[in-house]
Design a protein around this motif. Structure first.
Motif, PDB file in Angstrom:
ATOM      1  N   PRO A 307      55.903  -5.149   0.742  1.00 15.86           N
ATOM      2  CA  PRO A 307      55.836  -3.685   0.629  1.00 15.86           C
ATOM      3  C   PRO A 307      57.109  -3.019   1.139  1.00 15.86           C
ATOM      4  N   LEU A 308      57.206  -1.730   0.890  1.00 15.38           N
ATOM      5  CA  LEU A 308      58.264  -0.939   1.506  1.00 15.38           C
ATOM      6  C   LEU A 308      57.926  -0.721   2.979  1.00 15.38           C
ATOM      7  N   HIS A 309      58.938  -0.393   3.769  1.00 18.03           N
ATOM      8  CA  HIS A 309      58.716  -0.246   5.196  1.00 18.03           C
ATOM      9  C   HIS A 309      59.293   1.069   5.714  1.00 18.03           C
ATOM     10  N   GLY A 310      58.736   1.527   6.825  1.00 18.14           N
ATOM     11  CA  GLY A 310      59.297   2.660   7.555  1.00 18.14           C
ATOM     12  C   GLY A 310      59.368   3.957   6.774  1.00 18.14           C
ATOM     13  N   VAL A 311      60.473   4.669   6.993  1.00 14.21           N
ATOM     14  CA  VAL A 311      60.667   5.986   6.397  1.00 14.21           C
ATOM     15  C   VAL A 311      60.671   5.922   4.877  1.00 14.21           C
ATOM     16  N   VAL A 312      61.231   4.859   4.337  1.00 10.34           N
ATOM     17  CA  VAL A 312      61.313   4.716   2.882  1.00 10.34           C
ATOM     18  C   VAL A 312      59.910   4.678   2.262  1.00 10.34           C
ATOM     19  N   ALA A 313      58.991   3.993   2.921  1.00 10.91           N
ATOM     20  CA  ALA A 313      57.614   3.928   2.419  1.00 10.91           C
ATOM     21  C   ALA A 313      56.989   5.312   2.386  1.00 10.91           C
ATOM     22  N   TRP A 314      57.267   6.112   3.411  1.00 12.85           N
ATOM     23  CA  TRP A 314      56.728   7.475   3.404  1.00 12.85           C
ATOM     24  C   TRP A 314      57.409   8.326   2.345  1.00 12.85           C
ATOM     25  N   ALA A 315      58.735   8.170   2.186  1.00 15.15           N
ATOM     26  CA  ALA A 315      59.490   9.030   1.274  1.00 15.15           C
ATOM     27  C   ALA A 315      59.033   8.883  -0.172  1.00 15.15           C
ATOM     28  N   LEU A 316      58.633   7.684  -0.581  1.00 15.86           N
ATOM     29  CA  LEU A 316      58.268   7.452  -1.976  1.00 15.86           C
ATOM     30  C   LEU A 316      57.179   8.407  -2.435  1.00 15.86           C
ATOM     31  N   GLY A 318      55.677  10.651  -0.151  1.00 14.48           N
ATOM     32  CA  GLY A 318      55.787  11.882   0.629  1.00 14.48           C
ATOM     33  C   GLY A 318      56.643  12.923  -0.048  1.00 14.48           C
ATOM     34  N   GLY A 319      57.693  12.489  -0.756  1.00 11.25           N
ATOM     35  CA  GLY A 319      58.509  13.444  -1.487  1.00 11.25           C
ATOM     36  C   GLY A 319      57.710  14.161  -2.563  1.00 11.25           C
ATOM     37  N   VAL A 320      56.850  13.414  -3.247  1.00  7.30           N
ATOM     38  CA  VAL A 320      55.963  14.035  -4.240  1.00  7.30           C
ATOM     39  C   VAL A 320      55.032  15.027  -3.547  1.00  7.30           C
ATOM     40  N   GLY A 321      54.564  14.661  -2.352  1.00  4.47           N
ATOM     41  CA  GLY A 321      53.696  15.566  -1.608  1.00  4.47           C
ATOM     42  C   GLY A 321      54.378  16.867  -1.264  1.00  4.47           C
ATOM     43  N   VAL A 322      55.643  16.796  -0.832  1.00  3.41           N
ATOM     44  CA  VAL A 322      56.402  18.010  -0.533  1.00  3.41           C
ATOM     45  C   VAL A 322      56.549  18.859  -1.788  1.00  3.41           C
ATOM     46  N   PHE A 323      56.833  18.225  -2.911  1.00  3.91           N
ATOM     47  CA  PHE A 323      56.972  18.933  -4.195  1.00  3.91           C
ATOM     48  C   PHE A 323      55.674  19.648  -4.562  1.00  3.91           C
ATOM     49  N   LEU A 324      54.542  18.949  -4.443  1.00  2.00           N
ATOM     50  CA  LEU A 324      53.261  19.529  -4.831  1.00  2.00           C
ATOM     51  C   LEU A 324      52.875  20.711  -3.944  1.00  2.00           C
ATOM     52  N   LEU A 325      53.110  20.585  -2.645  1.00  2.00           N
ATOM     53  CA  LEU A 325      52.770  21.685  -1.744  1.00  2.00           C
ATOM     54  C   LEU A 325      53.685  22.888  -1.982  1.00  2.00           C
ATOM     55  N   ALA A 326      54.948  22.628  -2.300  1.00  2.00           N
ATOM     56  CA  ALA A 326      55.847  23.735  -2.636  1.00  2.00           C
ATOM     57  C   ALA A 326      55.387  24.420  -3.928  1.00  2.00           C
ATOM     58  N   ALA A 352      50.046   9.169   2.152  1.00  2.00           N
ATOM     59  CA  ALA A 352      49.983   7.886   1.436  1.00  2.00           C
ATOM     60  C   ALA A 352      50.901   6.822   2.005  1.00  2.00           C
ATOM     61  N   GLY A 353      51.835   7.226   2.862  1.00  2.00           N
ATOM     62  CA  GLY A 353      52.728   6.244   3.453  1.00  2.00           C
ATOM     63  C   GLY A 353      51.984   5.155   4.210  1.00  2.00           C
ATOM     64  N   ALA A 354      50.821   5.511   4.766  1.00  2.00           N
ATOM     65  CA  ALA A 354      50.017   4.523   5.490  1.00  2.00           C
ATOM     66  C   ALA A 354      49.513   3.423   4.565  1.00  2.00           C
ATOM     67  N   VAL A 355      49.382   3.736   3.275  1.00  2.00           N
ATOM     68  CA  VAL A 355      48.936   2.741   2.296  1.00  2.00           C
ATOM     69  C   VAL A 355      50.132   2.011   1.691  1.00  2.00           C
ATOM     70  N   VAL A 356      51.223   2.747   1.452  1.00  2.00           N
ATOM     71  CA  VAL A 356      52.401   2.163   0.814  1.00  2.00           C
ATOM     72  C   VAL A 356      52.940   0.986   1.626  1.00  2.00           C
ATOM     73  N   VAL A 357      52.855   1.052   2.948  1.00  5.40           N
ATOM     74  CA  VAL A 357      53.384  -0.034   3.788  1.00  5.40           C
ATOM     75  C   VAL A 357      52.505  -1.283   3.737  1.00  5.40           C
TER      76      VAL A 357
END
Length: 401
Positions: A307-316, A318-326, A352-357
């Motif tokens: 899996p992806l790890h750390g900040v990168v896992a959240w960014a994948l 999480g960036g969509v989440g920031v877009f949707l909330l905006a 979702a970062g908790a699942v991506v990792v």
């Protein structure tokens, strides 16, 4: 300089100007990718906010004065040169490399030059507009000079201290817009203003597609790589659909129904402020996709089950989440509509970062593509049903506060 009129559209000169901003966004992604830590993400957000402010300054100016007129086009080329210098320094702005000019100082001086050129251009664009000149003076004294001093101080610092000082400068600059007020600023052509910002969203989405290619650069193309690239494209297509089919037209229509300071305030809130997290969300997702594609392609160092790890896992996601909330915030500010689909989807993606990792990077990318596609379709159906329930009439104006 030649004044614009209602119905003015984006000129080729402005598209030419945006080419430098394309490079600037890729540099912000590179800044994060070089050291994907929470602190670096905050620092990259500060840099993106400063670059965004530079772009917005001339988006506003191009709405009242034709960008392809001789005088303003000369200014735009000069600003492009300065912004190019700013962009070149972005990867070193927090880790200055020896042997060259001090990157943080060059960044700050060039940023100050852009802001100064903007204010001077606005001042001479309307010689007899006393309200505009008063706004320019207030902006220079309250929203440009103090942040610039803080940025200069921060350029001599390093690490957390530098980022905090620069973050303070951004807060003063952005909040200063509300202190200086909206009187004097104006939006002559709502169509031009909306189109201008939709094009910058396209630029951000295009950068995320470029990130897919950069992630696999120099590595063999395999079936998993093709699958991951296709999933990444579906993510970008879903975000495109949400914005251009379900968001942009509504915001433009609302802007066109207003006049005077009410129009200026809506343009400030929806486009200058709320489009920044839209772009930032895409940039974050681009970081996640770049790292995911690299990991999937580099079979010599990574297994497909990893899996992806750390900040990168959240960014994948999480960036969509920031877009949707905006996007949800834009709908709320534009029409007073609360979109449960966008809010729930945005919060879900942020968490979702908790699942991506825990799952393979390829699976995470495929699931994200499915989720974004489903959200775009579901939100479109709900918006269509709401429109049909109101006889397909335009939404009632949202009362300004």
């Amino acid at each position: 300089m030649i004044a614009t009129e209602d119905g003015h559209r984006v000129t080729p000169a402005e598209l030419f100007f945006d080419l430098v901003f394309v490079y600037a966004i890729t540099q912000v992604t590179a800044l994060m990718a070089a050291d994907p830590t929470p602190l670096r993400l905050v620092g990259a957000a500060v840099v993106l906010a400063l670059l965004w402010w530079c772009w917005c300054c001339f988006a506003w100016l191009g709405n009242v004065v034709r960008a392809d007129s001789g005088a303003l086009f000369t200014v735009l080329v000069a600003v492009m040169a300065v912004l190019l210098a700013v962009s070149l320094t972005v990867p070193e702005v927090y880790a200055d490399e020896p042997g060259g000019l001090p990157a943080p100082l060059v960044f700050v001086l060039c940023y100050g030059a852009v802001r100064l050129l903007h204010l001077v251009s606005y001042w001479i664009s309307s010689p007899g507009d006393k309200a505009l000149h008063a706004s320019v003076r207030r902006t220079a004294l309250l929203s440009v000079a103090p942040p610039f001093v803080l940025l200069l101080v921060g350029s001599a610092l390093t690490g957390v201290t530098q980022i905090l000082v620069w973050f303070g400068a951004v807060l003063i600059d952005y909040c200063g817009v509300y202190v200086t007020g909206s009187s004097g600023w104006r939006v002559t052509s709502p169509g031009h203003f909306a189109e201008r910002h939709s094009l910058i969203v396209i630029i951000a989405l295009g950068e995320s597609i470029v990130a897919i290619g950069v992630g696999v650069s120099g590595l063999p193309v395999s079936a998993p790589v093709l699958a991951a690239a296709g999933a990444g494209l579906l993510v970008v297509a879903g975000l495109w659909r949400l914005y251009f089919r379900q968001l942009g037209e509504s915001a433009e229509h609302r802007l066109a129904t207003l006049t005077g300071d009410d129009r200026t305030r809506l343009a400030r809130d929806v486009y200058t402020f709320l489009h920044l997290p839209l772009v930032a969300g895409v940039v974050l997702t681009a970081l996640g996709m770049k790292k995911a594609l690299h990991q999937i392609a580099d079979s010599g160092h990574y297994d497909l089950s990893e899996p992806l790890h750390g900040v990168v896992a959240w960014a994948l996601a999480g960036g969509v989440g920031v877009f949707l909330l905006a996007a949800a915030a834009i709908l709320l500010r534009t029409d007073g509509q609360r979109s449960g689909v966008l809010i729930t989807g945005g919060i879900g993606c942020l968490c979702a970062g908790a699942v991506v990792v825990l799952i393979p990077a390829l699976l995470a990318l495929v699931l994200l593509a499915a989720a974004v596609t489903g959200l775009a379709v579901l939100h479109g159906r709900k918006a269509g049903a709401a429109g049909a329930g109101h006889g397909e009439q335009a939404p009632e104006p949202f009362t300004e506060v």
